[in-house]
Design a protein around this motif. Structure first.
Motif, PDB file in Angstrom:
ATOM      1  N   HIS A 189       0.798  -1.226   0.000  1.00  0.00           N
ATOM      2  CA  HIS A 189       0.000   0.000   0.000  1.00  0.00           C
ATOM      3  C   HIS A 189       0.833   1.279   0.000  1.00  0.00           C
ATOM      4  CE1 HIS A 189      -3.872  -1.817  -0.054  1.00  0.00           C
ATOM      5  NE2 HIS A 189      -3.687  -2.476   1.084  1.00  0.00           N
TER       6      HIS A 189
ATOM      7  N   GLU B 263      -6.702   6.489  -8.410  1.00  0.00           N
ATOM      8  CA  GLU B 263      -5.812   5.886  -7.420  1.00  0.00           C
ATOM      9  C   GLU B 263      -4.707   6.857  -7.000  1.00  0.00           C
ATOM     10  OE1 GLU B 263      -5.948   2.973  -5.945  1.00  0.00           O
ATOM     11  OE2 GLU B 263      -7.533   1.963  -7.060  1.00  0.00           O
TER      12      GLU B 263
ATOM     13  N   HIS C 178      -3.626   7.471  -2.928  1.00  0.00           N
ATOM     14  CA  HIS C 178      -3.941   6.401  -1.991  1.00  0.00           C
ATOM     15  C   HIS C 178      -2.730   5.946  -1.179  1.00  0.00           C
ATOM     16  CE1 HIS C 178      -7.945   5.126  -4.097  1.00  0.00           C
ATOM     17  NE2 HIS C 178      -7.948   6.372  -3.649  1.00  0.00           N
TER      18      HIS C 178
ATOM     19  N   GLU D  39      -9.990  -5.145  -7.485  1.00  0.00           N
ATOM     20  CA  GLU D  39     -10.995  -4.082  -7.360  1.00  0.00           C
ATOM     21  C   GLU D  39     -12.376  -4.637  -7.003  1.00  0.00           C
ATOM     22  OE1 GLU D  39     -10.277  -1.010  -7.292  1.00  0.00           O
ATOM     23  OE2 GLU D  39      -8.255  -1.006  -8.075  1.00  0.00           O
TER      24      GLU D  39
ATOM     25  N   SER E 101     -12.704  -5.494  -3.228  1.00  0.00           N
ATOM     26  CA  SER E 101     -12.182  -4.489  -2.302  1.00  0.00           C
ATOM     27  C   SER E 101     -13.252  -3.715  -1.546  1.00  0.00           C
ATOM     28  CB  SER E 101     -11.294  -3.494  -3.067  1.00  0.00           C
ATOM     29  OG  SER E 101     -10.879  -2.443  -2.230  1.00  0.00           O
ATOM     30  N   SER E 102     -14.333  -3.321  -2.203  1.00  0.00           N
ATOM     31  CA  SER E 102     -15.279  -2.386  -1.595  1.00  0.00           C
ATOM     32  C   SER E 102     -15.957  -2.948  -0.355  1.00  0.00           C
ATOM     33  CB  SER E 102     -16.338  -1.974  -2.628  1.00  0.00           C
ATOM     34  OG  SER E 102     -17.228  -1.033  -2.072  1.00  0.00           O
TER      35      SER E 102
ATOM     36  N   SER F 241     -13.542  -3.503   2.525  1.00  0.00           N
ATOM     37  CA  SER F 241     -13.129  -2.205   3.064  1.00  0.00           C
ATOM     38  C   SER F 241     -14.181  -1.661   4.016  1.00  0.00           C
ATOM     39  CB  SER F 241     -12.867  -1.210   1.931  1.00  0.00           C
ATOM     40  OG  SER F 241     -11.722  -1.574   1.187  1.00  0.00           O
TER      41      SER F 241
ATOM     42  N   TYR G  19      -9.643   3.377   4.410  1.00  0.00           N
ATOM     43  CA  TYR G  19     -10.534   2.303   3.963  1.00  0.00           C
ATOM     44  C   TYR G  19     -11.895   2.839   3.515  1.00  0.00           C
ATOM     45  CZ  TYR G  19      -7.141  -1.216   5.177  1.00  0.00           C
ATOM     46  OH  TYR G  19      -6.007  -1.997   5.197  1.00  0.00           O
TER      47      TYR G  19
ATOM     48  N   HIS H  83     -11.828   3.624  -0.058  1.00  0.00           N
ATOM     49  CA  HIS H  83     -11.908   2.463  -0.943  1.00  0.00           C
ATOM     50  C   HIS H  83     -13.316   1.881  -1.024  1.00  0.00           C
ATOM     51  CE1 HIS H  83      -7.595   2.885  -0.688  1.00  0.00           C
ATOM     52  NE2 HIS H  83      -7.467   2.008  -1.653  1.00  0.00           N
TER      53      HIS H  83
ATOM     54  N   ASP I  94     -13.741   1.884  -5.006  1.00  0.00           N
ATOM     55  CA  ASP I  94     -13.683   0.564  -5.623  1.00  0.00           C
ATOM     56  C   ASP I  94     -15.045   0.042  -6.033  1.00  0.00           C
ATOM     57  OD1 ASP I  94     -10.988   0.683  -5.354  1.00  0.00           O
ATOM     58  OD2 ASP I  94     -10.888  -0.527  -3.540  1.00  0.00           O
TER      59      ASP I  94
END
Length: 326
Positions: free
Chosen positions: A145, A174, A184, A240, A243-244, A247, A267, A270, A274
């Motif tokens: 990250h 991003e 990010h 991707e 991720s959402s 998060s 988070y 994201h 995402d």
């Protein structure tokens, strides 16, 4: 920016004879590096993974104790290629294959990714993790990250018009949409600083297990090798799509623990970003790439599978360390 996430790292500690030899030679005379790592069966996986991570890093920020010229030394490139081939062979051996339909490619890829039922670190953090466990998770995740999205950027010039434009749109977001404070990787560095952790890149590499080294090597391998552009974008799509929702769970878990707003902000960003990026990655990048270059279609699914497999291996490693059955 108030954090030092852009500073080059120092070389990590060796994990075996191969990495010890390579690290010593990189410091003194990279041109004298031995190009043959030896029989893969005789080289410890962690030792090989760390060595490849170090050689990959020469093409990112490099190291403060290694000459920038080392990146293009023929001996360095030859050894890197040996280790990359070994890694790709292991990844291919894990891949069960998938029948690809050109007519329903995007829907099939989305369904393939969404059908994943691997172990979830986010679910555990949501309800059970301690603050110390979260800090360990942040330290392990920092290896990626603090340079978030950079591996995918290597793929940009290898794409045809439509997927290139879509990837550029996604990466622009991003990278903060032109705002350095919203990049990010910078958000993650701010979060680490707020948590009392070092923001210097790769400071926590020595504590990271094989699973962290390998998942980072995979992203770089897919990004650096133009032949694997389909795998790179399939990996991105799986990342991707998955991720959402996790998060969102992490946000709730971090709020439960009363942790710093900066990590919650990271988070929360994201959760929103995402939920849009998944459609861009699957439909505007991967489906467009498969339409333009049908020979990449299988590798797109291979890359998606590899992302999900790597995340599952990571989850089992850290949950196992915490005494949680995965």
């Amino acid at each position: 920016m108030t954090v030092a996430e852009t500073r080059a790292a120092s070389l990590p500690s060796p994990r075996g004879p191969l990495s010890e030899r390579v690290l010593t030679t990189l410091r003194s005379d990279p041109g004298r590096l031995t190009t043959d790592p030896g029989d893969p069966q005789d080289v410890d996986e962690v030792d090989a993974a760390l060595t490849l991570w170090v050689l990959h890093e020469l093409s990112y920020r490099g190291f403060e104790d290694v000459s920038p010229d080392a990146e293009w030394e023929p001996a360095v490139l030859a050894l890197r290629r040996h280790l990359q081939r070994d890694l790709e062979a292991r990844l291919r051996a894990r891949w069960p294959g998938h029948e690809v339909s050109r007519e329903t490619f995007a829907d099939d890829l989305m369904a393939f990714i969404e059908s994943d039922d691997g172990p979830s670190v986010a679910s555990y953090v949501h309800s059970h993790a301690s603050a110390d466990q979260v800090l360990e998770l942040v330290r392990w995740r920092s290896i990626y990250h603090l340079r978030e999205s950079d591996p995918s950027t290597w793929t940009l010039p290898r794409l045809t018009t439509a997927p290139k434009a879509a990837l550029a749109e996604l990466q622009y977001d991003e990278y903060g949409s032109g705002r350095p404070d919203r990049l990010h990787a910078h958000l993650f560095a701010r979060a680490m600083e707020a948590l009392g952790l070092s923001t210097r890149y790769a400071d926590y590499l020595d504590e990271c297990p094989l699973e962290v080294l390998e998942m980072n090597n995979v992203m770089t391998l897919f990004g650096l090798d133009g032949r694997l552009r389909g795998a790179s974008m399939g990996h991105l799509a799986a990342f991707e799509v998955t991720s959402s929702v996790p998060s969102g769970r992490l946000v709730k878990g971090l709020q439960r623990l009363g942790m710093a707003e900066e990590i919650i902000d990271y988070y929360a960003e994201h959760v929103v970003a995402d939920s849009v990026h998944d459609q861009i990655a699957v439909r505007l990048i991967c489906a467009a790439l498969a339409a333009d270059e049908p020979d990449q279609a299988e590798d797109i699914f291979f890359g998606a599978f590899t992302c999900l497999d790597q995340e599952a291996r990571f989850a089992r490693a850290i949950l196992g360390r915490w005494g949680v059955a995965a």
